[in-house]
Design a protein around this motif. Structure first.
Motif, PDB file in Angstrom:
ATOM      1  N   PHE A 170       2.001  30.845  58.524  1.00 47.41           N
ATOM      2  CA  PHE A 170       3.096  31.683  58.925  1.00 47.41           C
ATOM      3  C   PHE A 170       4.450  31.173  58.256  1.00 47.41           C
ATOM      4  CE2 PHE A 170       0.820  32.879  62.959  1.00 47.41           C
ATOM      5  CZ  PHE A 170       0.960  34.431  62.563  1.00 47.41           C
ATOM      6  N   SER A 172       4.516  30.003  55.323  1.00 48.25           N
ATOM      7  CA  SER A 172       4.475  30.522  53.846  1.00 48.25           C
ATOM      8  C   SER A 172       4.794  32.007  53.604  1.00 48.25           C
ATOM      9  CB  SER A 172       2.884  30.338  53.531  1.00 48.25           C
ATOM     10  OG  SER A 172       2.504  28.823  53.194  1.00 48.25           O
ATOM     11  N   ALA A 173       4.137  32.789  54.719  1.00 44.15           N
ATOM     12  CA  ALA A 173       4.654  34.100  54.955  1.00 44.15           C
ATOM     13  C   ALA A 173       6.165  34.136  55.120  1.00 44.15           C
ATOM     14  CB  ALA A 173       3.919  34.815  56.059  1.00 44.15           C
ATOM     15  N   SER A 176       9.084  34.845  52.404  1.00 43.98           N
ATOM     16  CA  SER A 176       9.538  36.259  51.801  1.00 43.98           C
ATOM     17  C   SER A 176       9.543  37.609  52.778  1.00 43.98           C
ATOM     18  CB  SER A 176       8.488  36.746  50.750  1.00 43.98           C
ATOM     19  OG  SER A 176       7.149  36.740  51.168  1.00 43.98           O
ATOM     20  N   THR A 177       9.458  37.095  54.230  1.00 44.03           N
ATOM     21  CA  THR A 177       9.536  37.813  55.168  1.00 44.03           C
ATOM     22  C   THR A 177      10.389  37.619  56.126  1.00 44.03           C
ATOM     23  OG1 THR A 177       7.183  37.164  56.280  1.00 44.03           O
ATOM     24  CG2 THR A 177       7.104  38.909  54.654  1.00 44.03           C
ATOM     25  N   ASP A 181       8.412  40.672  61.282  1.00 41.27           N
ATOM     26  CA  ASP A 181       7.392  41.601  60.477  1.00 41.27           C
ATOM     27  C   ASP A 181       5.924  41.024  61.030  1.00 41.27           C
ATOM     28  OD1 ASP A 181       9.175  42.728  58.737  1.00 41.27           O
ATOM     29  OD2 ASP A 181       9.111  41.010  57.294  1.00 41.27           O
ATOM     30  N   TRP A 182       5.950  39.906  61.798  1.00 41.18           N
ATOM     31  CA  TRP A 182       4.838  39.222  62.338  1.00 41.18           C
ATOM     32  C   TRP A 182       4.658  39.373  63.659  1.00 41.18           C
ATOM     33  CZ3 TRP A 182       1.956  39.318  57.942  1.00 41.18           C
ATOM     34  CH2 TRP A 182       2.403  39.066  56.804  1.00 41.18           C
ATOM     35  N   LEU A 196      -3.350  37.246  59.146  1.00 39.02           N
ATOM     36  CA  LEU A 196      -3.033  35.971  58.840  1.00 39.02           C
ATOM     37  C   LEU A 196      -3.791  34.629  59.119  1.00 39.02           C
ATOM     38  CD1 LEU A 196       0.933  35.847  58.276  1.00 39.02           C
ATOM     39  CD2 LEU A 196      -0.914  36.103  56.419  1.00 39.02           C
TER      40      LEU A 196
END
Length: 207
Positions: A170, A172-173, A176-177, A181-182, A196
């Motif tokens: 998470f 790493s995601a 850029s987010t 978004d998750w 993911l």
């Protein structure tokens, strides 16, 4: 792939694992367990595997310890996947501190449960980190959660388990987010968030 023909994979944990498996989305839920099973089957259709979801929403390690014999040991899985600890931390921040599980208790309880599983069933272990989808590592709940993540990484090494670095995935995601978004609440993932997690399992297990 680590899984072999005819093996039984059992996944246990809290709501992230449960994800409706006891309701409309029985028996696998609508989250990472269902995705992991589906993609494993699609990529290895000739490998006959049995999958069992034993997640229960709201569980901490205390709850899981109370059902360990029936839900984790009695089925005698070949692989036992454990993702637990989010609620152990969260309860200290959601107005129910009496239900929070201190780090030392979490460590001792989880180590004892894992040792029992290995000694009594001979299973291989998969340990997935608890997490919070929060980029600020100084935010209090994130800082507390990171200590539990360190414990799981240590236990994975201690038990020669397959380690799923969920928090790292998470993080790493989030480069850029945004957290939203998750997951709306930084904890319960939407479908993309569950994807993911499932991808992290697939990478670690070489599926």
């Amino acid at each position: 792939m680590y899984f072999k023909d005819g093996q039984h994979i059992l996944l246990i944990g809290d709501s992230i694992t449960d994800c409706g498996r006891r309701e409309d989305d029985a028996p696998y839920g609508r989250g990472y367990v269902s995705l992991l099973r589906a993609f494993t089957t699609a990529r290895h259709p000739g490998t006959r595997l049995t999958w069992t979801n034993r997640g229960i929403s709201g569980n901490t390690t205390r709850h899981m310890a109370g059902r360990w014999e029936a839900d984790a040991l009695a089925p005698r899985p070949d692989w036992l996947s454990v993702m637990i600890g989010i609620n152990d931390v969260w309860r200290a921040f959601d107005g129910h501190p009496e239900n929070a599980v201190p780090l030392d208790e979490y460590t001792d309880t989880l180590r004892t449960l894992l040792r029992r599983a290995v000694e009594e069933t001979g299973c291989r272990l998969i340990l997935a980190d608890p997490y919070i989808i929060e980029p600020d590592r100084d935010e209090p709940q994130r800082a507390a959660s990171d200590k539990f993540v360190t414990v799981v990484a240590g236990l994975a090494e201690e038990f020669d388990a397959v380690h799923i670095p969920t928090q790292q995935v998470f993080d790493s995601a989030l480069v850029s987010t945004a957290s939203q978004d998750w997951a709306d609440d930084r904890v319960h993932p939407n479908l993309a968030g569950h994807a993911l997690i499932a991808e992290a399992f697939m990478k670690a297990l070489e599926i």
